[in-house]
Design a protein around this motif. Structure first.
Motif, PDB file in Angstrom:
ATOM      1  N   ALA A 312       4.762  -3.478   3.365  1.00 20.88           N
ATOM      2  CA  ALA A 312       5.892  -2.734   4.201  1.00 20.88           C
ATOM      3  C   ALA A 312       5.268  -2.039   5.195  1.00 20.88           C
ATOM      4  CB  ALA A 312       6.699  -1.892   3.516  1.00 20.88           C
ATOM      5  N   GLU A 313       4.385  -1.382   5.295  1.00 20.45           N
ATOM      6  CA  GLU A 313       3.394  -0.596   6.278  1.00 20.45           C
ATOM      7  C   GLU A 313       2.952  -1.594   6.871  1.00 20.45           C
ATOM      8  OE1 GLU A 313       3.091   0.458   3.692  1.00 20.45           O
ATOM      9  OE2 GLU A 313       3.416   2.037   2.865  1.00 20.45           O
ATOM     10  N   TYR A 314       2.347  -2.420   7.836  1.00 22.79           N
ATOM     11  CA  TYR A 314       1.805  -4.068   8.025  1.00 22.79           C
ATOM     12  C   TYR A 314       3.034  -4.002   8.893  1.00 22.79           C
ATOM     13  CZ  TYR A 314      -2.059  -6.996   9.022  1.00 22.79           C
ATOM     14  OH  TYR A 314      -3.221  -6.918   9.992  1.00 22.79           O
ATOM     15  N   ARG A 315       4.229  -4.833   8.058  1.00 21.92           N
ATOM     16  CA  ARG A 315       5.380  -5.379   8.798  1.00 21.92           C
ATOM     17  C   ARG A 315       6.079  -3.991   9.547  1.00 21.92           C
ATOM     18  NH1 ARG A 315       9.504  -8.908   6.918  1.00 21.92           N
ATOM     19  NH2 ARG A 315      10.937  -9.243   8.051  1.00 21.92           N
ATOM     20  N   SER A 316       6.239  -2.773   9.144  1.00 20.59           N
ATOM     21  CA  SER A 316       6.411  -1.700  10.272  1.00 20.59           C
ATOM     22  C   SER A 316       5.817  -1.591  11.033  1.00 20.59           C
ATOM     23  CB  SER A 316       6.728  -0.720   9.306  1.00 20.59           C
ATOM     24  OG  SER A 316       8.125  -0.831   8.471  1.00 20.59           O
TER      25      SER A 316
END
Length: 979
Positions: A312-316
């Motif tokens: 999720a952090e990578y996507r954000s």
């Protein structure tokens, strides 16, 4: 014996591995005899103590024992070992950390050999922990461990994983750099290129930015990073009309939602990219929306690092990257739009200059043929012409010279732009020359009650200037200062400042607003909304000053404060080294077209109101001693003429004064004041004027009920159907375009005066009809009552009580008739303009009490309470105003009568008298409010308000606008019918 031995071994293990959580339990159950360390009972005391110590620690600790670096670790490092756990327990570090042993091993050896501690922060350790080589970072310390004899026997590693912190900081830095990367971008492509160059390969190993065309059927690659141009994964264009192999841009374009692609290698083969030289297995495609968020403008294909988990952090993070690219593109497009707008304005500016220059060039021949013969006619016929004829010729000459000045100014611009103007720089006594130029304005400035200060002490050196150009610089700046200065002074100074000479033109005029200062030297730009002597001018004087100063290698600056004044500063370098050598001579191929100081001074003199010149005022009536068009509209008809151009004002006044009484004003504000003193029968006004223009004057007159019916004719130099429609839609009765013929002007004025007279007569007849109808209706009922009771009295058949009642009814009806007749006569007197008010001090406090006492019996008869209210200040003193005692008493009585009439029994009427601050205007509300104005003195209040408020039936919102119209009745319930 064996059983006892086993129990001792177990007890020993329990002591060594006491506590320790998961790892303590694992170590207690582990078969240490199968490891290089052997059974626990054979361990040295230093090993037992070391193991017991790391198990008790909550900080990540790993013990590497002996030369084989057998590994023992605690709970805090289980996550670091990941899939290596629990197999790594009791095994050599060489086997556990094979992927990094080439670096780790020498570090351990150095600690074992030297006994020195090794510390590193945020160290990159690429580890196999979850089935693939992973980018991970650690902060650790390697410390030597000694046995009982002091010999180094192990390495103790205290370690913390900092992978999340390092990657987060790296991404934050990249986003910050991305935000500034597109600052200088001026196109979409340059913004995308700047963004692509900023992306770090650790998080975005490759990136492709495709721009979607306007039709939405194709995407073009505008920027890329990480992939070579010939790569199959970076096609220059992608068809968006169908789903093809490769990047699925169509789905993202249609859904406007980001999409994860997991088959990169299958589609494009292995992509060897930095920084690891490994191929990403997946990519993330994100839409980049247009500035209005209505369509997808670009598509970002971002590769995902093969050594990082796509969570999720990578996507954000990638979504933030797309948003930042979107912002950079929007900024670049805004800049491009602003650039195009600026270019369009510059082109329009050039087109204006070219147009006016071409027209101006063609004007010079007819102007020459006008000015020269006109000068001869004036000289030859001076003694034989009537004064009025001479003045007309002078007007023609002045305005022809003004046109000549404008023509030459525009020609100067065209020559400057074309590079064809050749200045002739001569050594000049600039102080004396500047003082002479300033002195020609002295008469006009002093006539306007201003002071001219000239401070130009002699210079010890000559200054190289083109004399005609310098003349235009000084005359334009002084003329500009005079135009905006109404009191105080205009100061002209020339002084050496270092290696320059500095001219200052300083005034105490209206000043320039800060937002206008950057545009003050723009061609055709004129400052709006400030007090100015005249709106005449083309808006190019200051622009020409700047161009001429630049031709001298100098600068011109302006400093201003609204309400304080303005200072223009011209700085010229001394000497001649900054000037073209070939232009320092006695002659030039094309010199500036100078017309001298006379046109500037004459134009400035025409800006001075005539009352300042000592002649008739700007609003003084013009005599009417000529023939008439219609005896019905002459003499009594008053025309108000409004124009800021003195020549135009005099000319039109002369034409109209032959037929009507004419009053002249030089701006809308003065005209509005003149209307307040004596309303005219017609207003003839120019559109462009200082202080208040024609449209503002029109709006003010139409908003006032007393002047909304006055015919208004607009005069304007703006030709065309749109200009006329704009004037008529604003409420004007007619629109006359300059230039106009005298006959047309007089005919139109006469026509509107005739129509106004007819409207007045029709209104008068309507009033008579209304008056007759009202009198007939209102007098009929009481007359029937009077006549009926009179017949009964004459019959002598009434008893005494009935007779007295009859007499009371007759008396009451007669009084009502008398009151009605008195009111109708009052209205007739007011409308005919014959009412006369006696203005004398009136004590409103006493007057109000007197009226209340008079009307109180009627109120008590209806069981209505009358309450007097006032604030604390008003209650402690008498309130007095200047006014007509009887009329004020009449007004208050009418208001109270009206309130009592429509208030039911048991109701309440409030009466409030207050003095009002002179800075506040009297106002009303839902109640009836009377505002009384008075002149200021020690005992007279400026304003007083009398408010009568009742709890009656009220008035509907629809009827409120008509409540003060004569002979109008509101629809009210039959039980309280208004009469």
């Amino acid at each position: 014996m064996d059983s006892l031995t086993e129990r001792k071994k177990d007890a020993l293990a329990m002591n060594v591995f006491a506590g320790g959580g998961e790892m303590g339990e694992l170590m207690r159950s582990h078969d240490w005899s199968q490891t290089p360390l052997g059974p626990v009972e054979n361990w040295s005391p230093s090993l037992r103590i070391s193991v017991s110590t790391i198990l008790a620690s909550r900080f990540g600790s790993v013990l590497f024992w002996g030369r084989d670096y057998i590994e023992l670790y605690n709970d805090a490092t289980v996550f670091i070992h990941a899939v290596k756990h629990p197999k790594a327990l009791g095994q050599p570090a060489r086997e556990n950390w094979a992927e990094i042993w080439d670096v780790m091993g020498p570090m351990f050896d150095q600690v074992m050999t030297t006994g020195e501690v090794f510390f590193d922060e945020d160290r990159l350790w690429p580890l196999f922990r979850f089935g693939n080589l992973e980018e991970s970072y650690f902060t650790f310390c390697y410390s030597p461990v000694r046995d009982e004899t002091g010999t180094i026997v192990a390495v103790l590693s205290t370690v913390t994983e900092t992978t999340k912190q390092v990657i987060s900081q790296r991404r934050l830095t990249m986003l910050r750099e991305l935000a500034t990367a597109g600052t200088g971008a001026k196109t979409l492509r340059s913004a995308c290129l700047a963004a692509a160059d900023t992306l770090n390969p650790y998080d975005v190993p490759f990136a492709l930015i495709y721009q979607v065309n306007l039709q939405g059927n194709s995407a073009e690659l505008v920027a890329s990073t990480g992939l070579p141009p010939e790569s199959a994964a970076a096609p220059p264009t992608i068809n968006l009309t169908e789903h093809l192999s490769g990047w699925s841009l169509v789905d993202v374009l249609q859904s406007r939602e980001a999409q994860l692609v997991t088959d990169v290698v299958d589609c494009f083969g292995s992509l060897s990219v930095e920084p690891w030289g490994e191929s990403p297995h997946s990519a993330f495609i994100l839409p980049i929306l247009s500035g209005n968020k209505e369509q997808v403008e670009c598509l970002l294909v971002a590769g995902i690092s093969p050594r990082l988990e796509f969570n999720a952090e990578y996507r954000s993070f990638l979504e933030l990257v797309a948003q930042q690219v979107e912002s950079s593109i929007a900024t670049a497009q805004s800049y491009e739009q602003e650039r195009q707008r600026a270019e369009a304005l510059a082109e329009l500016d050039r087109a204006k200059t070219a147009f006016f220059s071409n027209v101006s060039h063609e004007f010079r021949t007819p102007l020459t043929l006008i000015l020269n013969p006109l000068e001869q006619v004036i000289a030859q016929t001076h003694s034989s012409l009537l004064p009025e004829q001479r003045e007309q010729l002078n007007i023609v000459q002045r305005n022809a010279m003004r046109l000549h000045k404008l023509v030459n100014t525009l020609l100067d611009f065209s020559r400057i732009e074309a590079g064809r103007i050749q200045a002739v720089y001569e050594p000049t006594d600039l102080a004396a020359f500047t003082a002479d130029l300033a002195s020609v304005f002295r008469s006009a400035i002093e006539t306007a009650s201003l002071q001219l200060i000239v401070d130009c002490p002699p210079l010890t050196f000559p200054v190289y200037v083109d004399r005609e150009m310098w003349e235009k610089i000084v005359l334009n700046l002084i003329s500009n200062a005079f135009k905006f200065t109404f009191k105080g002074e205009i100061a002209v100074s020339l002084h050496p400042v270092g290696d320059k000479v500095e001219l200052k033109i300083q005034d105490t005029g209206t000043g320039i607003a800060p937002e206008e200062l950057p545009r003050i030297f723009e061609r055709f730009h004129r400052v709006r909304g400030v007090q100015v002597r005249s709106h005449e001018g083309s808006g190019i004087g200051l622009a020409l000053v700047q161009e001429l100063v630049h031709l001298h290698g100098g600068t011109v600056e302006v400093a201003s404060e609204v309400g304080v004044g303005t200072t223009f500063t011209v700085s010229l370098p001394t000497g001649s080294s900054h000037l073209p050598t070939e232009q320092i001579s006695d002659m030039g191929t094309l010199v500036s077209t100078s017309v001298g100081a006379a046109p500037y001074v004459e134009e400035a003199q025409r800006w001075i109101p005539q009352e300042e010149q000592g002649s008739r005022g700007a609003q003084e009536s013009v005599d009417t001693r000529s023939s008439v068009l219609d005896t019905r509209t002459t003499r009594s008809a008053r025309v108000l003429l409004v124009d800021d151009n003195a020549d135009m004002r005099d000319y039109v006044a002369r034409l109209l004064s032959k037929h009507w009484q004419v009053k002249a004003a030089n701006n809308g504000a003065a005209a509005l004041a003149a209307v307040g003193e004596q309303p005219p029968d017609l207003v003839l006004t120019d559109v462009m004027m200082p202080e208040m223009d024609g449209f503002q004057l029109l709006s003010a007159l139409r908003a006032n009920p007393q002047t909304k019916g006055i015919p208004i004719i607009l005069l304007s130099a703006r030709a065309g159907e749109e200009a006329a429609i704009e004037g008529l839609q604003a409420g004007a009765d007619d629109y006359l375009i300059k230039p106009f013929s005298a006959r047309e002007l007089v005919t139109r004025v006469d026509s509107h005066l005739q129509m106004a007279r007819l409207r007045s007569e029709l209104s008068s007849n309507r009033f008579k009809d209304e008056l007759i109808a009202t009198v007939t209706h209102e007098l009929h009922t009481p007359l029937v009552s009077i006549l009926g009771w009179t017949r009964l009295l004459r019959s002598s058949q009434l008893d005494r009580t009935t007779a007295i009642r009859a007499l009371d009814t007759i008396e009451r009806s007669a009084k009502n008739q008398a009151k009605l007749i008195e009111d109708l006569l009052d209205i007739s007197t007011i409308i005919s303009g014959k009412v006369c008010l006696n203005r004398e001090p009136v004590k409103l406090t006493f007057l109000l009490k007197e009226v209340i006492n008079t009307i109180l019996p009627d109120a008590k008869a209806k069981n209505i309470h009358i309450v007097e209210l006032s604030d604390a200040t008003s209650a402690q003193r008498d309130i007095s105003v200047l006014g007509d005692d009887k009329r004020l008493q009449q007004i208050i009585t009418k208001l109270l009568d009206n309130a009592i009439k429509f208030t039911s029994k048991g109701g309440r009427v409030e009466v409030r008298l207050d003095a009002v601050d002179p800075s506040a205007s009297p106002g009303g509300g839902a109640a009836q409010t009377l505002g009384v104005n008075a002149e200021r003195s020690r005992s007279i209040d400026s304003w007083a308000t009398i408010q009568v408020k009742d709890t009656g039936i009220g008035i509907s919102a629809d009827f409120l606008p008509h409540v003060f119209e004569r002979f109008t009745q509101a629809e009210v319930p039959s039980t309280a019918r208004r009469k």
